[in-house]
Design a protein around this motif. Structure first.
Motif, PDB file in Angstrom:
ATOM      1  N   TYR A  32       0.823  -1.212   0.000  1.00  0.00           N
ATOM      2  CA  TYR A  32       0.000   0.000   0.000  1.00  0.00           C
ATOM      3  C   TYR A  32       0.857   1.262   0.000  1.00  0.00           C
ATOM      4  N   GLU A  33       1.962   1.241   0.746  1.00  0.00           N
ATOM      5  CA  GLU A  33       2.785   2.436   0.865  1.00  0.00           C
ATOM      6  C   GLU A  33       3.376   2.866  -0.462  1.00  0.00           C
ATOM      7  N   SER A  74      -0.544   5.117   5.487  1.00  0.00           N
ATOM      8  CA  SER A  74      -0.962   3.726   5.689  1.00  0.00           C
ATOM      9  C   SER A  74      -1.227   3.442   7.160  1.00  0.00           C
ATOM     10  N   LYS A  80      -4.512   4.542   7.936  1.00  0.00           N
ATOM     11  CA  LYS A  80      -5.508   3.876   7.093  1.00  0.00           C
ATOM     12  C   LYS A  80      -6.230   4.872   6.189  1.00  0.00           C
TER      13      LYS A  80
END
Length: 349
Positions: A234-235, A305, A308
């Motif tokens: 995700y990062e 991240s 969230k």
């Protein structure tokens, strides 16, 4: 070379994040230092959409290494830097900071708000920022509009009043007892965390650029370029196209030792860049004293991240502040500082 202090998120009791405790924190409402002459709602409007920006983080960073007889030390006994960002994803343009605002505040040890001595490490129900200023019930910034029904809570804008009404104020508006004890976390805010620090310590290890590039090529063949070692998908999943960039590879290597770092603090040091361009080569001087600004800290992509956050995305946000941390014409007022955003290069698309 100044050492680098790394910031990490940690849960804690809410009273530890109150203004009187001089916290470093991420998310929730800002814990203002000076409780007078706060940044106005107008100053915190996004330059793209004109909506109110939301508090992202603050770092308590007094000038402790100065001579105690200098004005810099006296005026910076308490000092905090605040960062705000617009949560509208449409304003999240690459390599620009139109949706970001930075403010610095510093006050002497003898001031109108806090004891001369350090605060006791325990809850204190007698301390109330509302004795000094009116804050928006939804976002915690300076507010002038009062709820017409209960006449107790304030709002910075009509938009935030509507949001707070739906968020729970409607049910307690005319119940003064509940209003006095209510502490709501609006949906427009980021989740709240304490920001704790640890000195970066890395063993001297030669960075083999050719080896890293070869590793990337192998991952590309395997179709795994979005999941680099020690960095979550995700990062960096929006940055995979630029992983050939040598600067980015060095960035990846550096953060791999402490993958959960959300802030890197090194006043007077150098930032850890994520791309070879654009570069922060033309940082404007302080508008108040005309002095130079220096790098103070940077916000890392891991912060999003950890929070969230699904709608925003950035590489790194670099914060530059007045070298002398000047007070201008007012000791209490908040001074605007400079942010530089750098996203990963897309030149390899």
């Amino acid at each position: 070379m100044p050492c680098v202090e790394l910031g990490f998120l940690e849960e804690c009791e809410s009273w530890k994040l109150e203004s009187r405790m001089f916290p470093s924190k991420v998310g929730g409402k800002p814990a203002w230092l000076s409780l007078k002459t706060l940044p106005s709602a107008e100053q915190l409007k996004c330059n793209k959409c004109n909506c109110t920006m939301v508090f992202l983080c603050q770092i308590y960073a007094p000038y402790e290494d100065c001579d105690e007889n200098t004005d810099i030390w006296i005026n910076n006994f308490h000092r905090t830097v605040y960062v705000f960002i617009c949560r509208n994803s449409n304003c999240n343009d690459r390599n620009t900071t139109e949706n970001i605002a930075v403010f610095r505040n510093n006050i002497p040890r003898m001031n109108d708000f806090y004891s001369y001595d350090p605060p006791e490490e325990k809850p204190d129900t007698t301390f109330d920022v509302r004795k000094f200023t009116s804050l928006c019930n939804a976002c915690g910034i300076s507010a002038e509009k009062r709820c017409s029904k209960c006449k107790i809570v304030f709002y910075c804008t009509r938009e935030h009043q509507v949001i707070d009404w739906k968020n729970g104020h409607k049910g307690i508006c005319l119940n003064q007892s509940e209003l006095n004890n209510a502490e709501t976390l609006s949906q427009i805010l980021f989740s709240e965390w304490e920001l704790i620090t640890e000195t970066e310590r890395i063993e001297n290890e030669e960075f083999d650029e050719a080896k890293e590039l070869q590793k990337f090529e192998e991952l590309k063949i395997q179709g795994k370029t979005g999941t680099l070692e020690n960095v979550s998908e995700y990062e960096l999943n929006n940055h995979a196209s630029s992983e050939k960039d040598k600067v980015f590879l060095k960035f990846k290597k550096q953060i791999s030792y402490y993958p959960e770092q959300v802030v890197r603090y090194s006043r007077g040091g150098n930032p850890l860049l994520i791309a070879k361009e654009p570069l922060p080569t033309s940082i404007p001087d302080c508008e108040l004293c005309g002095g130079h600004r220096q790098f103070e800290f940077q916000i890392m992509p891991q912060m999003l991240s950890e929070l969230k956050e699904q709608n925003l995305d950035f590489g790194v946000i670099l914060i530059y502040t007045c070298t002398s941390s000047c007070v201008g014409n007012s000791v209490n007022s908040y001074k605007k500082e400079f942010a530089f955003r750098q996203d990963v290069s897309l030149s390899d698309n």
